[in-house]
Every structure is written in structure tokens, then in C-alpha cells.
Design a protein around this motif. Structure first.
Motif, short mmCIF file in Angstrom:
data_model
loop_
_atom_site.label_atom_id
_atom_site.label_comp_id
_atom_site.label_asym_id
_atom_site.label_seq_id
_atom_site.Cartn_x
_atom_site.Cartn_y
_atom_site.Cartn_z
N LEU A 178 0.87 -1.16 0.00
CA LEU A 178 0.00 0.00 0.00
C LEU A 178 0.91 1.22 0.00
CD1 LEU A 178 -2.68 -0.86 2.72
CD2 LEU A 178 -2.65 -1.47 0.29
N LEU A 179 0.69 2.17 -0.90
CA LEU A 179 1.49 3.39 -0.95
C LEU A 179 0.82 4.44 -0.08
CD1 LEU A 179 2.26 3.54 -4.76
CD2 LEU A 179 3.80 2.85 -2.93
N HIS A 180 1.45 4.71 1.05
CA HIS A 180 0.92 5.65 2.04
C HIS A 180 1.73 6.93 2.00
CE1 HIS A 180 0.87 7.36 6.16
NE2 HIS A 180 -0.43 7.13 6.02
N ALA A 181 1.05 8.06 1.84
CA ALA A 181 1.71 9.37 1.92
C ALA A 181 1.76 9.78 3.38
CB ALA A 181 0.96 10.40 1.09
N LEU A 186 -2.70 6.12 -0.97
CA LEU A 186 -3.04 6.70 -2.26
C LEU A 186 -3.07 5.68 -3.39
CD1 LEU A 186 -0.80 9.90 -2.06
CD2 LEU A 186 -3.18 9.60 -1.31
N GLY A 187 -2.47 4.51 -3.17
CA GLY A 187 -2.42 3.51 -4.22
C GLY A 187 -1.72 2.25 -3.75
N ILE A 188 -1.44 1.39 -4.71
CA ILE A 188 -0.72 0.15 -4.43
C ILE A 188 0.38 -0.01 -5.48
CG2 ILE A 188 -2.69 -0.99 -3.36
CD1 ILE A 188 -2.89 -2.66 -5.99
N ALA A 189 1.38 -0.81 -5.14
CA ALA A 189 2.46 -1.14 -6.07
C ALA A 189 3.02 -2.50 -5.69
CB ALA A 189 3.56 -0.09 -6.00
N HIS A 190 3.68 -3.12 -6.63
CA HIS A 190 4.30 -4.42 -6.39
C HIS A 190 5.80 -4.21 -6.19
CE1 HIS A 190 4.77 -8.86 -7.65
NE2 HIS A 190 4.38 -8.77 -6.41
N LEU A 191 6.30 -4.57 -5.02
CA LEU A 191 7.74 -4.49 -4.72
C LEU A 191 8.39 -5.77 -5.25
CD1 LEU A 191 10.28 -3.38 -3.34
CD2 LEU A 191 9.42 -4.33 -1.20
N VAL A 192 9.24 -5.62 -6.28
CA VAL A 192 9.80 -6.80 -6.94
C VAL A 192 11.30 -6.98 -6.72
CG1 VAL A 192 8.01 -6.87 -8.72
CG2 VAL A 192 10.10 -5.54 -9.14
N ASP A 193 11.98 -5.95 -6.22
CA ASP A 193 13.43 -6.06 -6.04
C ASP A 193 13.90 -4.99 -5.07
OD1 ASP A 193 16.02 -7.06 -6.44
OD2 ASP A 193 16.40 -5.78 -8.17
N GLU A 222 -3.20 3.81 -8.81
CA GLU A 222 -3.67 4.89 -7.96
C GLU A 222 -5.13 4.65 -7.57
OE1 GLU A 222 -3.62 9.76 -7.81
OE2 GLU A 222 -3.02 8.73 -9.65
N LEU A 223 -5.44 4.93 -6.32
CA LEU A 223 -6.82 4.80 -5.86
C LEU A 223 -7.64 6.00 -6.37
CD1 LEU A 223 -6.34 3.78 -2.11
CD2 LEU A 223 -6.84 2.29 -4.06
N PRO A 224 -8.92 5.80 -6.67
CA PRO A 224 -9.77 6.93 -7.04
C PRO A 224 -9.89 7.96 -5.92
CG PRO A 224 -10.82 4.86 -7.68
CD PRO A 224 -9.61 4.51 -6.84
N LEU A 225 -9.93 7.49 -4.67
CA LEU A 225 -10.03 8.37 -3.51
C LEU A 225 -9.00 7.96 -2.46
CD1 LEU A 225 -13.91 8.32 -3.08
CD2 LEU A 225 -12.53 10.19 -4.01
N PRO A 226 -8.29 8.94 -1.85
CA PRO A 226 -7.36 8.60 -0.78
C PRO A 226 -8.09 7.96 0.41
CG PRO A 226 -7.07 10.88 -1.48
CD PRO A 226 -8.32 10.36 -2.13
N VAL A 227 -7.41 7.03 1.08
CA VAL A 227 -7.97 6.39 2.27
C VAL A 227 -7.13 6.86 3.47
CG1 VAL A 227 -8.45 4.21 3.44
CG2 VAL A 227 -8.73 4.38 0.94
N PRO A 228 -7.70 7.72 4.34
CA PRO A 228 -6.94 8.21 5.50
C PRO A 228 -6.41 7.04 6.33
CG PRO A 228 -8.98 9.44 5.26
CD PRO A 228 -9.06 8.29 4.30
N ALA A 229 -5.14 7.16 6.70
CA ALA A 229 -4.48 6.09 7.47
C ALA A 229 -3.22 6.64 8.11
CB ALA A 229 -4.14 4.92 6.56
N THR A 230 -2.77 5.92 9.13
CA THR A 230 -1.51 6.23 9.80
C THR A 230 -0.49 5.19 9.37
OG1 THR A 230 -2.73 7.09 11.68
CG2 THR A 230 -0.41 6.55 12.04
N GLY A 231 0.64 5.62 8.89
CA GLY A 231 1.71 4.69 8.50
C GLY A 231 2.78 4.64 9.56
N GLN A 232 3.94 4.12 9.19
CA GLN A 232 5.08 4.06 10.10
C GLN A 232 6.34 3.81 9.30
OE1 GLN A 232 3.38 0.81 12.36
NE2 GLN A 232 5.02 -0.53 11.69
#
Length: 146
Positions: A45-48, A77-84, A113-123
Motif C-alpha cells: 500500500l502506498l501511504h503518503a 493513495l495507491g498500491i504497487a508491487h515491490l519486486v526487487d 492509484e486509488l480513485p479516492l485517498p484512504v486516510p491512514a496512519t503509516g510508520q
């Protein structure tokens, strides 16, 4: 529509400061620089994060990439695949213009990219998203299949 997600350790979160999170979402920035090697591979999950790197806003590469885009913070804000995950060999040119010397480069593909941001706390580091957060994110990506 309900999305059925797989069980187990297939997805993590990564928190990235703005404007770099948006640069990844555009597809221009295909790596994320980190101080340590990451052994984990899979969907992220790509978190800003809450902070914006104000100095980065003046970098031509960044300014051109984010032109006209909103810099949302504190949300997935979106997702991505971590490949390396790699470092550039000493004396070699950087793998991309986004690579910082001496750092580890997380290689990200299949950015959505997500159509709408999803509020969240990252770390810091790769973090485990809650089932509720995953549901809110993947409701916006009904065609997603890991």
C-alpha cells in the motif's frame, strides 16, 4: 462489490513523504530510496506520510513530475508491487534519475492509484495494514487480483 483477498503475508504498507509518493503514483519514479535493504517482496500500500519534503518541491525532476497534482498526506493513495531491492555498484551510474547514491532502491511495478485517498496512519519500514484498511483500499480496486 466485495473483494475476496488472499490470506497470509502478501501485502504490506510503505510510508513515503510527499512529493515522492505522488511521483511514484505518476509512474515516473519507479524506485523508493531506503537506508537499509528490504528482504520482503510483494504488494505494498502506498501511504503518503504527514510530512512534505519542502526542498524536494524545488527539484526540477520532482516539479515536472507533480505539476498540477494534489499532494495528499496522511492517506493510502495507491498500491504497487515491490519486486526487487538493490544498490547501484560503486562507480556505476544510478539505475534511475531518482536513485540516491549509497541507498537501497526498492523497485516498484504495477502501480495503481486509488480513485479516492484512504486516510491512514503509516510508520517507518514495511508495516502490516489492518484488515479494515485493506477492505477500504481494495473496495476501490474491484478488478485487483494479487
Amino acid at each position: 462489490m466485495t473483494v475476496t483477498l488472499p490470506e497470509g503475508d502478501w501485502v504490506r504498507g510503505i510510508t513515503v513523504q510527499q512529493p515522492y509518493a505522488t511521483c511514484i503514483l505518476t509512474g515516473a519514479k519507479t524506485i523508493e530510496n531506503r537506508p537499509r535493504r528490504w528482504s520482503w517482496r510483494g504488494w505494498m500500500l502506498l501511504h503518503a506520510g504527514q510530512r512534505t519534503d519542502a526542498a524536494a518541491l524545488g527539484l526540477p525532476l520532482v516539479a515536472h513530475t507533480i505539476r498540477g497534482r494534489e499532494l495528499t498526506t496522511g492517506a493510502v493513495l495507491g498500491i504497487a508491487h515491490l519486486v526487487d531491492c538493490h544498490q547501484d555498484p560503486d562507480g556505476s551510474p544510478p539505475c534511475t534519475p531518482w536513485a540516491h547514491p549509497g541507498t537501497w532502491h526498492l523497485v516498484l511495478t504495477d502501480v495503481q492509484e486509488l480513485p479516492l485517498p484512504v486516510p491512514a496512519t503509516g510508520q517507518l519500514g514495511p508495516w502490516q495494514p489492518t484488515p479494515e484498511l485493506l477492505t477500504r483500499v481494495f473496495e476501490q480496486l474491484p478488478g485487483f487480483r494479487p
